[in-house]
Scaffold this active site. Structure first.
Site, PDB file in Angstrom:
ATOM      1  N   LYS A  14    -136.564 -30.243  66.670  1.00 49.60           N
ATOM      2  CA  LYS A  14    -137.989 -30.463  66.380  1.00 49.60           C
ATOM      3  C   LYS A  14    -138.401 -31.802  66.985  1.00 49.60           C
ATOM      4  CE  LYS A  14    -140.868 -31.474  62.365  1.00 49.60           C
ATOM      5  NZ  LYS A  14    -141.056 -31.189  60.938  1.00 49.60           N
TER       6      LYS A  14
HETATM    7  C1  5RP Z   1    -140.695 -35.845  58.900  1.00 54.66           C
HETATM    8  C2  5RP Z   1    -140.681 -34.388  59.131  1.00 54.66           C
HETATM    9  C3  5RP Z   1    -141.919 -33.619  58.783  1.00 54.66           C
HETATM   10  O1  5RP Z   1    -141.539 -32.397  58.285  1.00 54.66           O
HETATM   11  C4  5RP Z   1    -142.719 -33.444  60.036  1.00 54.66           C
HETATM   12  O2  5RP Z   1    -143.181 -34.593  60.564  1.00 54.66           O
HETATM   13  C5  5RP Z   1    -143.672 -32.234  60.094  1.00 54.66           C
HETATM   14  O3  5RP Z   1    -144.795 -32.422  59.518  1.00 54.66           O
HETATM   15  P1  5RP Z   1    -146.161 -32.823  60.210  1.00 54.66           P
HETATM   16  O4  5RP Z   1    -146.646 -31.594  60.932  1.00 54.66           O
HETATM   17  O5  5RP Z   1    -146.976 -33.186  59.023  1.00 54.66           O
HETATM   18  O6  5RP Z   1    -145.917 -33.954  61.176  1.00 54.66           O
HETATM   19  O7  5RP Z   1    -139.744 -33.813  59.594  1.00 54.66           O
HETATM   20  O8  5RP Z   1    -139.595 -36.407  59.441  1.00 54.66           O
END
Ligand code: 5RP
Length: 263
Positions: free
Chosen positions: A172
């Site tokens: 991610k």
């Molecule tokens: C923080 C994360 C959060 O889940 C991530 O940032 C996703 O959420 P958003 O779309 O609100 O940024 O992994 O480390």
């Protein structure tokens, strides 16, 4: 790859090779984040539209019914807070045995490339992958979290590639210019975070740009649950990710659903 691991990953990334993950793990270092004050209230109406739910074990136990069929992606790193001097000071907080007891479909850990505790977080990713491989649990590496990081293709590409080299099964990261380079240089699926809340059309644009430049989908949080109409928003995001809808069509869908809801 082991059948069980493959099967779990296939529950998250659908047959069209796309996924809409709903991230509600923010409280692990932010505490009661806006929109997640009462997690159950936020999660319940969104769950039917999420391909998976990313959260901590505390919120899973207290706020999600155990009869759900939605795959769970369990955050297993933490140990810091928004008040910490150094956000990268994280460690593994949940054992693989506990993740299995909770019947999760994947575990997630953040790596902090270029930060003070880079070494520990990257080694932890590798250790988690060893454990995941042992039991058939895929590992999601969450990259590029940090206040002062420049989120460009060079940096994000570095983070994603390191995560994949350590054995992460999916990664991610954030969307950026030249995002296709990030995807091209990363041999495992890449999903994007939504980031801070922006107007709905901008968030839909982000999702559209990401999937059209090679992302497998989104792992979106605030731009869904902080929307005035979270259900309408997740449906609009789904239209982009799974139906290749244009931004205009997805936004029309959002506005239409919003209107219906306010009748
Ligand atoms: C923080 C994360 C959060 O889940 C991530 O940032 C996703 O959420 P958003 O779309 O609100 O940024 O992994 O480390």
């Amino acid at each position: 790859m082991c059948w069980g691991l493959d099967n779990r990953l296939n529950r998250i990334i659908k047959q069209d090779n796309r996924t809409v993950m709903l991230a509600v793990d923010h409280g692990y270092f932010l505490g009661p984040t806006t929109g997640l004050e009462v997690p159950k209230k936020t999660i319940e109406p969104l769950l039917p539209y999420a391909d998976s739910l990313m959260l901590t074990r505390g919120i899973l136990r207290t706020s999600v019914d155990s009869d759900t069929s939605v795959p769970i992606v369990l955050r297993v790193s933490g140990g810091n807070s928004i008040l910490s001097k150094e956000l990268s000071d994280e460690d593994i907080t949940v054992s693989m045995e506990e993740a299995i007891r909770l019947n999760v479909s994947a575990v997630a850990l953040s790596i902090y490339v270029g930060s003070e505790y880079e070494h520990r977080t990257i080694v932890n990713l590798s250790k988690l992958v060893d454990e995941g491989e042992k039991y058939g649990i895929p590992v999601l590496a969450v990259t590029a979290v940090g206040r002062e990081m420049i989120r460009d293709a060079k940096y994000l590409g570095l983070c994603c590639r390191i995560a994949a080299e350590m054995g992460a099964h999916f990664v991610k990261t954030y969307y950026c210019e030249d995002f296709e380079k990030v995807v091209k240089n990363c041999p495992v699926p890449v999903v994007i975070a939504g980031g801070k809340k922006t107007p709905e059309k901008d968030a839909l644009n982000l999702a559209f740009d990401a999937v059209s430049h090679g992302a497998t989908g989104v792992d979106m949080g605030r731009n869904i649950f902080q929307s005035e109409n979270p259900v309408a928003m997740i449906k609009a995001v789904r239209a982009i990710v799974h139906e290749n809808a244009s931004v205009d069509d997805a936004y029309k869908l959002f506005k239409g659903l919003e209107k219906e809801q306010n009748k």
